[in-house]
Design an enzyme around this catalytic site. Structure first.
Site, mmCIF file in Angstrom:
data_model
loop_
_atom_site.group_PDB
_atom_site.id
_atom_site.type_symbol
_atom_site.label_atom_id
_atom_site.label_comp_id
_atom_site.label_asym_id
_atom_site.label_seq_id
_atom_site.Cartn_x
_atom_site.Cartn_y
_atom_site.Cartn_z
ATOM 1 N N ASP A 66 0.875 -1.256 0.190
ATOM 2 C CA ASP A 66 -0.012 0.088 -0.127
ATOM 3 C C ASP A 66 0.817 1.161 0.092
ATOM 4 O OD1 ASP A 66 0.516 -0.951 2.578
ATOM 5 O OD2 ASP A 66 -0.605 0.329 3.548
ATOM 6 N N HIS A 67 2.152 1.342 0.182
ATOM 7 C CA HIS A 67 3.085 2.152 0.321
ATOM 8 C C HIS A 67 3.921 2.400 -1.207
ATOM 9 C CE1 HIS A 67 2.332 3.281 4.304
ATOM 10 N NE2 HIS A 67 1.883 2.129 4.404
ATOM 11 N N HIS A 142 8.172 -1.364 12.875
ATOM 12 C CA HIS A 142 6.906 -2.084 12.230
ATOM 13 C C HIS A 142 7.435 -3.348 11.811
ATOM 14 C CE1 HIS A 142 3.549 -1.647 9.810
ATOM 15 N NE2 HIS A 142 3.966 -1.753 8.626
#
Ligand SMILES: [Zn+2]
Length: 304
Positions: A66-67, A142
């Protein structure tokens, strides 16, 4: 002159009709910097009438789809439009592999050079610098290597007091040095201190883009006093266990970081697709840090 941030997408892994994945465009005094490049980034840029070719620097926080899924399309379009200017991509090394694989599979080549610059996930680094600005990496916590980015304006020149130029007959070639803080030495050797010749410079502003991350207090010293902080808030407090498991933050986590770092304003985003209304995010944030705001797609945040 402006310093502003356009939110291209404020959603997380699953896009929704109203929220794309993560991407932002920073316009610092007409220089464009792209932060993450979610699927469809180029469509939003087009819709907002932002020229793709003005982007010379792209920063990818981490290798979660998604990045960065918008990157091959963006680069292809730049190439089809005849770009010759080099582009710099600051990213984990997987992104370089991904772009090379994409080009191999599509038997395509780009009309311009791509300079891949690998991020260091162990310690903060200054990764970009021009006359007016530095950009630092911020290692985050993360489920894969991930870095946020801080844009810091350098100290601005001190404006000359116009009347002093004629009063001391200051030659033109000395002016830029005086604006940088030099004193003036007169032909008779007398020194006129800088503060009698200039005014206080305008404030230098800063912006931090921190996504994706768990609650991570170690970053607080690095972001101390930032003017505008964007911090991910994927979940509300009700799903704090899920946030811990997936190494994301809640709205309260983001607000606690903003409060500890004494930032001026907090903007949150990277909202999970499960939320339709974002009211609870705002309530939870503002219970800890008053100057909190939601982000939404196509919004422009004016830093000045
Ligand atoms: Zn992620």
């Amino acid at each position: 002159m402006k310093f502003e941030v356009t939110i291209i997408g404020c959603g997380s892994a699953i896009p929704t009709v109203s929220r794309k994945g993560s991407s932002q465009l920073v316009n610092h005094r007409e220089k464009y910097f792209l932060l993450d490049c979610t699927e469809g980034t180029q469509y939003v840029l087009k819709e907002l009438k932002i020229s793709l070719q003005r982007i010379d620097h792209v920063f990818i926080t981490h290798a979660h789809a998604d990045h960065f899924l918008g990157l091959p399309g963006l680069l292809s379009t730049m190439s089809l439009l005849g770009r010759t200017k080099e582009i710099n991509i600051y990213a984990p090394e997987e992104i370089e592999t991904f772009i090379h694989t994409f080009l191999t599979c599509t038997r395509a080549s780009l009309s311009f050079k791509v300079n891949f610059k690998k991020l260091n996930f162990n310690s903060p680094e200054t990764i970009f610098e021009n006359k007016e600005l530095t950009i630092e990496s911020v290692p985050l916590l993360h489920s894969t290597n991930c870095c946020g980015f801080i844009f810091r304006e350098k100290k601005k020149p001190r404006p000359m007091i116009a009347s002093k130029i004629s009063e001391y007959i200051i030659p033109h070639y000395l002016i830029s040095g005086i604006k940088e803080g030099d004193d003036l030495i007169l032909p008779d050797g007398k020194v006129i201190p800088n503060h009698k010749l200039t005014e206080e410079p305008q404030k230098s502003f800063s912006y931090a883009y921190l996504t994706d991350t768990s609650y991570h207090e170690e970053i607080v010293p690095q972001i101390q006093g930032i003017d505008v902080l964007y911090h991910e808030a994927t979940f509300t407090d009700e799903l704090k266990t899920r946030a811990k498991q997936t190494k994301h933050s809640t709205a309260k986590d983001a607000a606690k970081i903003a409060s500890l770092a004494q930032v001026d304003q907090l903007y949150i985003g990277h909202f999970s697709a499960r939320y339709r209304s974002l009211d609870v995010f705002m309530e939870e944030c503002q219970s800890i840090f008053k100057n909190s705001h939601l982000t939404f797609d196509r919004q422009t945040i004016k830093i000045y």
